[in-house]
Write an enzyme that holds these catalytic residues in place. Structure first.
Site, PDB file in Angstrom:
ATOM      1  N   HIS A  17       0.836  -1.210   0.000  1.00  0.00           N
ATOM      2  CA  HIS A  17       0.000   0.000   0.000  1.00  0.00           C
ATOM      3  C   HIS A  17       0.870   1.258   0.000  1.00  0.00           C
ATOM      4  O   HIS A  17       0.581   2.224  -0.715  1.00  0.00           O
ATOM      5  CB  HIS A  17      -0.885   0.064   1.260  1.00  0.00           C
ATOM      6  CG  HIS A  17      -1.859  -1.061   1.414  1.00  0.00           C
ATOM      7  ND1 HIS A  17      -1.935  -1.832   2.543  1.00  0.00           N
ATOM      8  CD2 HIS A  17      -2.816  -1.537   0.567  1.00  0.00           C
ATOM      9  CE1 HIS A  17      -2.902  -2.731   2.399  1.00  0.00           C
ATOM     10  NE2 HIS A  17      -3.444  -2.579   1.213  1.00  0.00           N
ATOM     11  N   LYS A  41     -16.469  -7.346   8.420  1.00  0.00           N
ATOM     12  CA  LYS A  41     -17.314  -7.445   9.618  1.00  0.00           C
ATOM     13  C   LYS A  41     -16.489  -7.451  10.900  1.00  0.00           C
ATOM     14  O   LYS A  41     -16.813  -6.784  11.860  1.00  0.00           O
ATOM     15  CB  LYS A  41     -18.196  -8.693   9.536  1.00  0.00           C
ATOM     16  CG  LYS A  41     -19.256  -8.574   8.458  1.00  0.00           C
ATOM     17  CD  LYS A  41     -20.648  -8.894   9.016  1.00  0.00           C
ATOM     18  CE  LYS A  41     -21.753  -8.455   8.106  1.00  0.00           C
ATOM     19  NZ  LYS A  41     -21.783  -9.133   6.808  1.00  0.00           N
ATOM     20  N   ARG A  90      -1.952  -6.180  -8.259  1.00  0.00           N
ATOM     21  CA  ARG A  90      -0.794  -7.038  -7.975  1.00  0.00           C
ATOM     22  C   ARG A  90      -0.604  -8.088  -9.052  1.00  0.00           C
ATOM     23  O   ARG A  90       0.483  -8.352  -9.503  1.00  0.00           O
ATOM     24  CB  ARG A  90      -0.982  -7.737  -6.623  1.00  0.00           C
ATOM     25  CG  ARG A  90      -0.859  -6.823  -5.444  1.00  0.00           C
ATOM     26  CD  ARG A  90      -1.318  -7.492  -4.196  1.00  0.00           C
ATOM     27  NE  ARG A  90      -2.729  -7.854  -4.321  1.00  0.00           N
ATOM     28  CZ  ARG A  90      -3.500  -8.243  -3.332  1.00  0.00           C
ATOM     29  NH1 ARG A  90      -2.996  -8.366  -2.120  1.00  0.00           N
ATOM     30  NH2 ARG A  90      -4.769  -8.531  -3.515  1.00  0.00           N
TER      31      ARG A  90
END
Ligand code: PNS
Length: 160
Positions: A17, A41, A90
């Site tokens: 990132h 979640k 990627r």
């Protein structure tokens, strides 16, 4: 002024990132790295923790801002007056999802375009999921994330 958004889960931020953030920041006037707050979640890190970690690893890049959002990305982009969405690619396995995501967004908001940066080769294998798996078993993650982030990840797994 060209404004771009680099959205993602960043649970946690990795060198992959950071590579995309550094390169995208050079292409635009302002890059907002933004965490989707309602996707996973049960994330390892809260949105606030992820915001803080992203702030820490981008503190040297002046035109990068860190934020979070919920709901549709294009609505959030419009609220910031951003016209570019940045995503990292990627491998071919990322392509199908990313194509669908970019084309849906383009249909919903034709003025907002997505640009893709190929992740640098040395990080092409990296994902937040594998970093968490290695760390959960006490493996070495210092090739994958900066030391300050590694510390936070190990802390979550009760490893010091
Ligand atoms: O790091 P990730 O999990 O691959 O990031 C995915 C993210 C957050 C970029 C994406 O799920 C997103 O922006 N979701 C918001 C909802 C949305 O706008 N969906 C577009 C219609 S398919």
């Amino acid at each position: 002024m060209t404004k771009a958004i680099y959205p993602g889960s960043f649970d946690p931020v990795t060198f992959g990132h950071i590579d995309i953030i550094q390169r995208a920041a050079q292409m635009v006037d302002e890059l907002t790295v933004s965490i989707l707050s309602n996707k996973v979640k049960s994330p390892l890190f809260s949105v606030e923790e992820r915001v803080n970690m992203l702030k820490e690893v981008t503190k040297e890049i002046p035109n990068v801002k860190i934020d979070s959002f919920s709901g549709l990305l294009i609505d959030y982009a419009k609220s910031l007056n951003a016209t570019i969405v940045v995503r990292g690619l990627r491998a071919i396995t990322d392509f199908e999802y990313e194509l669908q995501f970019a084309q849906t967004n383009r249909k919903l908001a034709p003025k907002i375009d997505t640009i893709f940066l190929f992740t640098s080769l040395e990080y092409a294998y990296l994902s937040s999921t594998t970093v968490k798996e290695v760390a959960s078993f006490g493996g070495d993650i210092l090739e994958f994330v900066p030391p300050a982030i590694a510390k936070e990840i190990y802390k979550k797994y009760g490893i010091s």
